[in-house]
Write a protein that holds these residues in place. Structure first.
Motif, PDB file in Angstrom:
ATOM      1  N   GLU A   8      89.855  36.544 -63.642  1.00 24.33           N
ATOM      2  CA  GLU A   8      90.692  36.726 -61.877  1.00 24.33           C
ATOM      3  C   GLU A   8      89.684  37.020 -60.914  1.00 24.33           C
ATOM      4  OE1 GLU A   8      93.202  40.202 -61.929  1.00 24.33           O
ATOM      5  OE2 GLU A   8      94.401  39.534 -63.912  1.00 24.33           O
ATOM      6  N   HIS A   9      88.456  37.329 -61.555  1.00 24.30           N
ATOM      7  CA  HIS A   9      87.464  37.285 -60.107  1.00 24.30           C
ATOM      8  C   HIS A   9      86.526  36.272 -60.447  1.00 24.30           C
ATOM      9  CE1 HIS A   9      88.675  40.847 -59.139  1.00 24.30           C
ATOM     10  NE2 HIS A   9      89.433  41.521 -60.163  1.00 24.30           N
ATOM     11  N   GLY A  10      86.653  34.842 -60.765  1.00 23.92           N
ATOM     12  CA  GLY A  10      86.547  33.566 -60.562  1.00 23.92           C
ATOM     13  C   GLY A  10      85.031  33.866 -61.556  1.00 23.92           C
ATOM     14  N   PHE A  11      85.601  34.043 -62.476  1.00 23.76           N
ATOM     15  CA  PHE A  11      84.816  33.694 -64.265  1.00 23.76           C
ATOM     16  C   PHE A  11      85.853  33.091 -64.938  1.00 23.76           C
ATOM     17  CE2 PHE A  11      82.814  37.871 -62.302  1.00 23.76           C
ATOM     18  CZ  PHE A  11      81.759  38.017 -62.385  1.00 23.76           C
ATOM     19  N   THR A  12      84.795  32.351 -65.882  1.00 25.22           N
ATOM     20  CA  THR A  12      85.694  31.638 -66.627  1.00 25.22           C
ATOM     21  C   THR A  12      85.396  32.101 -68.603  1.00 25.22           C
ATOM     22  OG1 THR A  12      84.925  29.390 -65.577  1.00 25.22           O
ATOM     23  CG2 THR A  12      85.795  28.887 -67.528  1.00 25.22           C
ATOM     24  N   ALA A  13      86.177  32.001 -68.915  1.00 21.81           N
ATOM     25  CA  ALA A  13      86.500  32.121 -70.665  1.00 21.81           C
ATOM     26  C   ALA A  13      85.864  31.176 -71.438  1.00 21.81           C
ATOM     27  CB  ALA A  13      86.986  32.849 -71.164  1.00 21.81           C
ATOM     28  N   SER A  91      81.559  32.822 -68.201  1.00 22.33           N
ATOM     29  CA  SER A  91      80.353  31.787 -67.722  1.00 22.33           C
ATOM     30  C   SER A  91      80.970  32.294 -66.410  1.00 22.33           C
ATOM     31  CB  SER A  91      80.614  30.197 -68.233  1.00 22.33           C
ATOM     32  OG  SER A  91      81.177  29.906 -67.644  1.00 22.33           O
ATOM     33  N   SER A  92      79.883  31.417 -65.154  1.00 18.61           N
ATOM     34  CA  SER A  92      80.102  31.458 -63.977  1.00 18.61           C
ATOM     35  C   SER A  92      79.594  30.441 -63.578  1.00 18.61           C
ATOM     36  CB  SER A  92      79.745  32.842 -63.306  1.00 18.61           C
ATOM     37  OG  SER A  92      79.792  33.134 -61.895  1.00 18.61           O
ATOM     38  N   PRO A  93      78.774  29.893 -62.091  1.00 21.49           N
ATOM     39  CA  PRO A  93      78.557  29.110 -61.763  1.00 21.49           C
ATOM     40  C   PRO A  93      76.876  29.784 -60.407  1.00 21.49           C
ATOM     41  CG  PRO A  93      80.617  28.667 -60.274  1.00 21.49           C
ATOM     42  CD  PRO A  93      80.112  29.969 -61.394  1.00 21.49           C
ATOM     43  N   LYS A  94      77.630  31.205 -59.781  1.00 19.73           N
ATOM     44  CA  LYS A  94      76.963  31.982 -59.454  1.00 19.73           C
ATOM     45  C   LYS A  94      75.329  32.271 -59.967  1.00 19.73           C
ATOM     46  CE  LYS A  94      80.698  34.153 -56.966  1.00 19.73           C
ATOM     47  NZ  LYS A  94      81.202  32.694 -56.049  1.00 19.73           N
ATOM     48  N   SER A  95      74.928  33.190 -59.352  1.00 17.14           N
ATOM     49  CA  SER A  95      73.159  33.349 -60.335  1.00 17.14           C
ATOM     50  C   SER A  95      73.468  34.923 -60.885  1.00 17.14           C
ATOM     51  CB  SER A  95      72.488  33.996 -58.574  1.00 17.14           C
ATOM     52  OG  SER A  95      72.830  34.557 -58.313  1.00 17.14           O
ATOM     53  N   ALA A  96      72.763  35.238 -61.114  1.00 18.50           N
ATOM     54  CA  ALA A  96      72.661  36.482 -62.264  1.00 18.50           C
ATOM     55  C   ALA A  96      72.745  37.821 -60.606  1.00 18.50           C
ATOM     56  CB  ALA A  96      71.422  37.176 -62.411  1.00 18.50           C
TER      57      ALA A  96
END
Lengths: 108, 141
Positions: A8-13, A91-96
């Motif tokens: 729910e916070h922008g992360f993809t399974a 996964s996320s497109p954002k940086s660590a």
């Protein structure tokens, strides 16, 4: 906070065989022995590594999930391996750093 | 006293990507024995580091895990080149691993230090050109 809740916070399974697992803390690192030496059980582990040793390390270090940063992808073969080994991968497109900031807010 | 339980594995030196098979199998076996998760984590990480070392440096070897009543013993034996300077090898950050290993995320110079960190005792016997045997123990009590 459980792993599933991150969706729910922008992360993809990528693989979510154990979505109800609780997250307790965060570790960031790409050197695998460093991660095994320092990450704690139930941490969310943020990395840009995506080879099959990552799945082994997540399993042995007993982290709650792997979060692949910077849009790093996992091959179909490794997704299947993660499912088979009961390893959650998001996964996320954002940086660590950006991911850690989000998790810091959620785990507070 | 009941007989100790012994698990034996051949560590395949040819296949770096499948390294970890022995330690993941041990993790499963120890879980079936009902050991505490933190003990299982320590044994399997120490063993994985040893397994990776045997694949990187020694073209494989033998791994034995013995479950005693009061401890778990891990014995890793190879016929590799031996360790030239154990004190250096025990230092965090010291590594002789080649670049292709580093690109996979290993070779950080944390293998032996992690084996020490996660076990209650570690004993290293090594001879140049002959091989290395590492004995580690994780106490159960």
């Amino acid at each position: 906070m459980n792993v599933e809740g991150l969706l729910e916070h922008g992360f993809t399974a990528v693989a979510l065989p154990d979505g109800s697992r609780q997250i307790d803390g965060v570790y960031i690192g790409d050197l695998l022995s460093w991660v095994m030496g320092r990450a704690q059980m139930d941490n969310a582990w943020i990395t840009i590594m995506s080879n099959n040793n990552v799945i082994a390390v997540a399993s042995l270090a007993d982290t709650a999930c792997v979060i692949l940063a910077e849009g790093v992808e996992l091959s179909t073969e490794l997704k299947e391996l993660a499912e088979a080994k009961d390893i959650n991968v998001l996964s996320s497109p954002k940086s660590a750093y950006e991911i850690a900031v989000i998790l810091s807010g959620l785990l507070a | 006293m009941p007989d100790a339980l012994v698990f034996h594995f051949d560590v395949d030196g040819e296949n770096f990507t499948s390294a970890g098979q022995a330690s993941t199998a041990i993790k499963r076996n120890l879980r079936q024995l009902g050991l505490p998760p933190e003990i299982i984590r320590r044994v399997s990480i120490a063993m994985y580091e040893g397994e990776i070392n045997m694949v990187i440096h020694a073209n494989g070897g033998d791994a034995d895990v013995i479950v005693h009543e009061d401890c778990i013993e891990i014995i890793l034996a190879d016929r590799g080149p031996g360790i030239k300077d154990i004190n250096l090898a025990m230092q965090e950050g010291y590594s002789t691993a080649p670049d292709n290993i580093r690109s996979l995320g290993f070779g950080a110079g944390m293998g032996l230090p992690n084996m020490k960190r996660y076990t209650d005792s570690i004993d290293i016997e090594t001879e140049l050109g002959v091989g290395t045997t590492i004995r580690m123990k994780v106490n159960l009590t």
